[in-house]
Design a protein around this motif. Structure first.
Motif, PDB file in Angstrom:
ATOM      1  N   GLY A  29       0.814  -1.212   0.000  1.00 20.54           N
ATOM      2  CA  GLY A  29       0.000   0.000   0.000  1.00 20.54           C
ATOM      3  C   GLY A  29       0.847   1.261   0.000  1.00 20.54           C
ATOM      4  N   ALA A  30       1.924   1.244   0.761  1.00 18.96           N
ATOM      5  CA  ALA A  30       2.816   2.405   0.822  1.00 18.96           C
ATOM      6  C   ALA A  30       3.505   2.630  -0.520  1.00 18.96           C
ATOM      7  CB  ALA A  30       3.848   2.211   1.931  1.00 18.96           C
ATOM      8  N   VAL A  31       3.912   1.555  -1.177  1.00 24.40           N
ATOM      9  CA  VAL A  31       4.544   1.676  -2.499  1.00 24.40           C
ATOM     10  C   VAL A  31       3.571   2.333  -3.478  1.00 24.40           C
ATOM     11  CG1 VAL A  31       5.352   0.357  -4.507  1.00 24.40           C
ATOM     12  CG2 VAL A  31       6.241  -0.158  -2.226  1.00 24.40           C
ATOM     13  N   LEU A  32       2.308   1.955  -3.440  1.00 21.36           N
ATOM     14  CA  LEU A  32       1.316   2.584  -4.321  1.00 21.36           C
ATOM     15  C   LEU A  32       1.198   4.079  -4.050  1.00 21.36           C
ATOM     16  CD1 LEU A  32      -1.543  -0.077  -4.409  1.00 21.36           C
ATOM     17  CD2 LEU A  32       0.054   0.526  -6.239  1.00 21.36           C
ATOM     18  N   GLU A  33       1.268   4.471  -2.779  1.00 24.05           N
ATOM     19  CA  GLU A  33       1.187   5.893  -2.432  1.00 24.05           C
ATOM     20  C   GLU A  33       2.403   6.673  -2.929  1.00 24.05           C
ATOM     21  OE1 GLU A  33       0.006   7.011   1.552  1.00 24.05           O
ATOM     22  OE2 GLU A  33      -0.836   4.995   1.842  1.00 24.05           O
ATOM     23  N   VAL A  34       3.563   6.061  -2.879  1.00 23.14           N
ATOM     24  CA  VAL A  34       4.813   6.751  -3.235  1.00 23.14           C
ATOM     25  C   VAL A  34       5.067   6.715  -4.746  1.00 23.14           C
ATOM     26  CG1 VAL A  34       7.332   6.623  -2.925  1.00 23.14           C
ATOM     27  CG2 VAL A  34       5.818   6.362  -0.967  1.00 23.14           C
ATOM     28  N   ARG A  35       4.459   5.774  -5.435  1.00 25.68           N
ATOM     29  CA  ARG A  35       4.724   5.587  -6.867  1.00 25.68           C
ATOM     30  C   ARG A  35       4.513   6.860  -7.691  1.00 25.68           C
ATOM     31  NH1 ARG A  35       5.316   0.848  -9.538  1.00 25.68           N
ATOM     32  NH2 ARG A  35       4.436  -0.212  -7.742  1.00 25.68           N
ATOM     33  N   GLU A  36       3.496   7.648  -7.367  1.00 23.40           N
ATOM     34  CA  GLU A  36       3.239   8.882  -8.131  1.00 23.40           C
ATOM     35  C   GLU A  36       4.439   9.830  -8.059  1.00 23.40           C
ATOM     36  OE1 GLU A  36       0.291  12.732  -8.125  1.00 23.40           O
ATOM     37  OE2 GLU A  36      -0.464  10.861  -7.272  1.00 23.40           O
ATOM     38  N   ALA A  37       4.983  10.013  -6.866  1.00 22.79           N
ATOM     39  CA  ALA A  37       6.151  10.888  -6.718  1.00 22.79           C
ATOM     40  C   ALA A  37       7.363  10.296  -7.432  1.00 22.79           C
ATOM     41  CB  ALA A  37       6.477  11.115  -5.246  1.00 22.79           C
ATOM     42  N   ALA A  38       7.541   8.983  -7.340  1.00 25.83           N
ATOM     43  CA  ALA A  38       8.671   8.336  -8.010  1.00 25.83           C
ATOM     44  C   ALA A  38       8.566   8.520  -9.518  1.00 25.83           C
ATOM     45  CB  ALA A  38       8.725   6.857  -7.652  1.00 25.83           C
ATOM     46  N   ASP A  39       7.380   8.370 -10.060  1.00 23.28           N
ATOM     47  CA  ASP A  39       7.191   8.573 -11.499  1.00 23.28           C
ATOM     48  C   ASP A  39       7.422  10.031 -11.892  1.00 23.28           C
ATOM     49  OD1 ASP A  39       6.641   5.883 -11.890  1.00 23.28           O
ATOM     50  OD2 ASP A  39       4.460   6.162 -11.923  1.00 23.28           O
ATOM     51  N   ARG A  40       6.925  10.936 -11.067  1.00 24.00           N
ATOM     52  CA  ARG A  40       7.065  12.370 -11.356  1.00 24.00           C
ATOM     53  C   ARG A  40       8.531  12.790 -11.415  1.00 24.00           C
ATOM     54  NH1 ARG A  40       3.493  14.482  -7.819  1.00 24.00           N
ATOM     55  NH2 ARG A  40       4.975  14.339  -6.114  1.00 24.00           N
ATOM     56  N   TYR A  41       9.361  12.232 -10.535  1.00 23.13           N
ATOM     57  CA  TYR A  41      10.768  12.616 -10.477  1.00 23.13           C
ATOM     58  C   TYR A  41      11.700  11.582 -11.111  1.00 23.13           C
ATOM     59  CZ  TYR A  41       9.000  16.166  -7.358  1.00 23.13           C
ATOM     60  OH  TYR A  41       8.294  17.222  -6.842  1.00 23.13           O
ATOM     61  N   SER A  42      11.125  10.591 -11.788  1.00 20.76           N
ATOM     62  CA  SER A  42      11.898   9.545 -12.482  1.00 20.76           C
ATOM     63  C   SER A  42      12.905   8.866 -11.559  1.00 20.76           C
ATOM     64  CB  SER A  42      12.599  10.123 -13.716  1.00 20.76           C
ATOM     65  OG  SER A  42      11.641  10.553 -14.651  1.00 20.76           O
ATOM     66  N   THR A  43      12.436   8.483 -10.385  1.00 21.57           N
ATOM     67  CA  THR A  43      13.272   7.753  -9.439  1.00 21.57           C
ATOM     68  C   THR A  43      12.625   6.404  -9.155  1.00 21.57           C
ATOM     69  OG1 THR A  43      12.153   8.489  -7.428  1.00 21.57           O
ATOM     70  CG2 THR A  43      13.909   9.913  -8.273  1.00 21.57           C
ATOM     71  N   GLY A  44      13.362   5.552  -8.481  1.00 23.77           N
ATOM     72  CA  GLY A  44      12.797   4.298  -8.004  1.00 23.77           C
ATOM     73  C   GLY A  44      12.280   4.493  -6.597  1.00 23.77           C
TER      74      GLY A  44
END
Length: 72
Positions: A29-44
């Motif tokens: 669940g936490a990974v799903l929440e953080v995924r948007e920011a990771a995609d926005r900044y092109s990070t893992g």
């Protein structure tokens, strides 16, 4: 299971669990929440075990985009 979103960064979530059986679901669940920011900044995404039943899940530039790394 307790999840807290840090106000400092939309790309970081602290996860606390009471029972070992809750870890996988809580981290997913936490990974799903953080995924948007990771995609926005092109990070893992980095998952760090910071203590008994406590994890930090965050977008992290040391992890290639699209990957998830677990550390202790």
């Amino acid at each position: 299971m307790e999840k807290q979103t840090e106000g400092r960064s939309a790309g970081m979530v602290e996860v606390r669990v009471q029972e070992a059986g809750q870890v996988r679901e809580a981290l997913a669940g936490a990974v799903l929440e953080v995924r948007e920011a990771a995609d926005r900044y092109s990070t893992g995404i980095m998952i760090t075990d910071v203590g008994e039943g406590c994890y930090v899940v965050r977008a992290h530039p040391a992890v290639p985009h699209g990957l998830i790394r677990e550390t202790t």
